[in-house]
Design a protein around this motif. Sequence first.
Motif, short mmCIF file in Angstrom:
data_model
loop_
_atom_site.label_atom_id
_atom_site.label_comp_id
_atom_site.label_asym_id
_atom_site.label_seq_id
_atom_site.Cartn_x
_atom_site.Cartn_y
_atom_site.Cartn_z
N ARG A 192 -14.32 6.78 4.82
CA ARG A 192 -13.13 7.42 5.36
C ARG A 192 -11.85 6.62 5.10
O ARG A 192 -10.84 7.18 4.69
CB ARG A 192 -13.30 7.62 6.88
CG ARG A 192 -12.07 8.23 7.52
CD ARG A 192 -12.30 8.53 8.99
NE ARG A 192 -11.13 9.16 9.57
CZ ARG A 192 -11.14 9.94 10.65
NH1 ARG A 192 -12.26 10.15 11.29
NH2 ARG A 192 -10.04 10.47 11.10
N GLU A 193 -11.92 5.28 5.31
CA GLU A 193 -10.71 4.45 5.12
C GLU A 193 -10.16 4.61 3.71
O GLU A 193 -8.95 4.64 3.50
CB GLU A 193 -11.01 2.95 5.34
CG GLU A 193 -11.41 2.56 6.75
CD GLU A 193 -12.88 2.88 7.00
OE1 GLU A 193 -13.16 3.67 7.92
OE2 GLU A 193 -13.74 2.38 6.25
N GLY B 29 -6.75 6.44 2.47
CA GLY B 29 -5.89 5.35 1.99
C GLY B 29 -5.04 5.81 0.83
O GLY B 29 -4.87 7.01 0.59
N HIS B 30 -4.50 4.84 0.10
CA HIS B 30 -3.56 5.22 -0.97
C HIS B 30 -4.10 4.91 -2.37
O HIS B 30 -3.40 5.09 -3.35
CB HIS B 30 -2.22 4.52 -0.74
CG HIS B 30 -1.55 4.98 0.51
ND1 HIS B 30 -0.78 6.13 0.56
CD2 HIS B 30 -1.57 4.50 1.78
CE1 HIS B 30 -0.35 6.32 1.79
NE2 HIS B 30 -0.82 5.34 2.55
N ASP C 155 0.80 -1.23 0.00
CA ASP C 155 0.00 0.00 0.00
C ASP C 155 0.82 1.27 0.00
O ASP C 155 0.27 2.37 0.03
CB ASP C 155 -0.93 0.01 1.22
CG ASP C 155 -1.94 -1.12 1.15
OD1 ASP C 155 -2.38 -1.42 0.02
OD2 ASP C 155 -2.26 -1.70 2.20
N ILE C 156 2.15 1.15 0.01
CA ILE C 156 2.96 2.37 -0.03
C ILE C 156 2.94 2.92 -1.45
O ILE C 156 3.44 2.27 -2.38
CB ILE C 156 4.42 2.12 0.42
CG1 ILE C 156 4.44 1.50 1.82
CG2 ILE C 156 5.20 3.44 0.42
CD1 ILE C 156 5.83 1.23 2.34
N PHE D 286 -4.24 12.35 6.50
CA PHE D 286 -4.56 11.65 5.26
C PHE D 286 -3.46 10.68 4.86
O PHE D 286 -3.40 10.23 3.71
CB PHE D 286 -4.82 12.66 4.13
CG PHE D 286 -6.17 13.33 4.25
CD1 PHE D 286 -6.39 14.35 5.16
CD2 PHE D 286 -7.24 12.90 3.47
CE1 PHE D 286 -7.64 14.94 5.30
CE2 PHE D 286 -8.49 13.49 3.60
CZ PHE D 286 -8.69 14.52 4.51
N ASN D 287 -2.57 10.40 5.82
CA ASN D 287 -1.47 9.45 5.57
C ASN D 287 -0.58 9.86 4.41
O ASN D 287 -0.11 9.02 3.64
CB ASN D 287 -2.00 8.04 5.31
CG ASN D 287 -2.63 7.47 6.56
OD1 ASN D 287 -2.06 7.58 7.64
ND2 ASN D 287 -3.82 6.89 6.41
N LYS D 288 -0.40 11.18 4.28
CA LYS D 288 0.48 11.65 3.21
C LYS D 288 1.79 12.10 3.83
O LYS D 288 1.82 12.59 4.95
CB LYS D 288 -0.16 12.82 2.46
CG LYS D 288 -1.42 12.43 1.73
CD LYS D 288 -1.10 11.53 0.53
CE LYS D 288 -2.32 11.04 -0.21
NZ LYS D 288 -3.05 9.95 0.45
#
Length: 440
Positions: free
Chosen positions: A364-365, A369-370, A246-247, A402-404
């Motif tokens: 939301r997930e 997510g990516h 997922d990266i 946002f996992n950025k």
Amino acid sequence: MTDNELKQIKLFALEELEKLYSSATVSLWFKPMRVVAVDVSCITVSLPENRKAFVESSYYNVLQEVYSRVIGCDIELRLITDEEEAEMSREFTEVVDSAYKMRFNPEYTFENFVVGKSNQLAQSASLAVANHPAELNNPLFLYGPSGLGKTHLLFSIVNEIRKNHPNFNILYVTGEEFTNELIESLSLKKPMAFREKYRNVDVLLVDDIQFIAGKMSVQEEFFHTFDTLFKMNKQIILASDCAPKDINNLEDRLKSRFVMGLVADIQPPDLELRVAIFKRKAIDFNYDMDLDVLYYLAKNITTNIRQIEGALKKLKAHTLITGENCDVYVAKKVLNEFFANENSKESVIERVFSFAEKRYGVKREEIVGHRRSSDIISARHYAIYLIRHTTNLSQTSIAKLFNKKDHTTVINSISFIEKKMDNEPAFAREIESAIAELRS
Ligand code: ADP
Ligand code: MG
């Protein structure tokens, strides 16, 4: 320069001196001298205090000439006493030690890592690697959201290996530090020094490895570092905020290498585990707390264990200042502000995500997510824009939410929505009313 090289210089110098002086003079004055350091312009030699004044006044010029000849260039000679030398190396070890302590927080150990269902696999894999470096699980890849103990586990591994293998060369860096060092070494035209540093380790730990994604030359260098170490059977340990697959923008050859050993995730802790962890933190913090206060905290702090430290500090300060006994009532009062702050942000954010879900049908997930399908991307722009205009979160914090990796995503989203609002009045009105509703 290594100890052996320093000894070698001393021996060559003695050979030269033996040509000039009697063996009695050489053993009395020159043999006790030790070469302790050599740099580009200066050689430092230590000798017993009671010899120094005489050597300095009688032999200084000859010695300087001899050392220059041995080293092959003109060099200044610095004479110090053995005591001064001892003092210097003690200071040096202290500096190294305190840098080490800051880096490898000795307070992060397996002993104070509380284990439950959600982190059991990650903990046992880490322990196995710490006890048998490079024998099992190579590489070890830990992943999970922020604040759930990945760095704690990496430091525990370091502390444990260091105890059992004091001679091991252990290197801990973050993905960001690896990147910066590489860039610096390239700009100084010293790629060899960089390689020497990273390829001569027994254990390499890279925290937040997701940072190298999207950067070509960094991924290339890391790939070769990885391969070299792996072939030499050295232990590699990586941590990231999501699974290798997922990266975003991570080269496939790295993804496939990251999953060659063991991949272990850490999930958010359930209530029971949170209570256990907070209990442990309170003990480490020297703060005695009732069980119902612990439950109160554990019910309110749910996603990021790091928050407990702030809450405990606030509570402890309050009890120390007022002398009030800390029951749930006091805890509520003191932490009200703490949580209000966190929760009001939290509830606006929750509402933004539910707005986005209603409008785009994306959960939301998915939004944080990516994946990059067009409806997910639109929902992401929308949510980022709304959060930016209804909370006081910085662009960097929003990026994290946002996992950025950095705030460029946030900037892009904002300018995307602004353009769209310029071109579509109906959309602009919709956004403005959403903001008004969120602010109310
Ligand atoms: P991450 O690297 O995953 O973002 P950290 O390792 O920095 O998270 O952990 C954040 C805080 O939570 C640290 O103070 C750490 O000690 C604590 N923590 C997380 N999980 C545990 C656990 N299972 N037991 C004890 N402390 C924990
Ligand atoms: Mg971390």
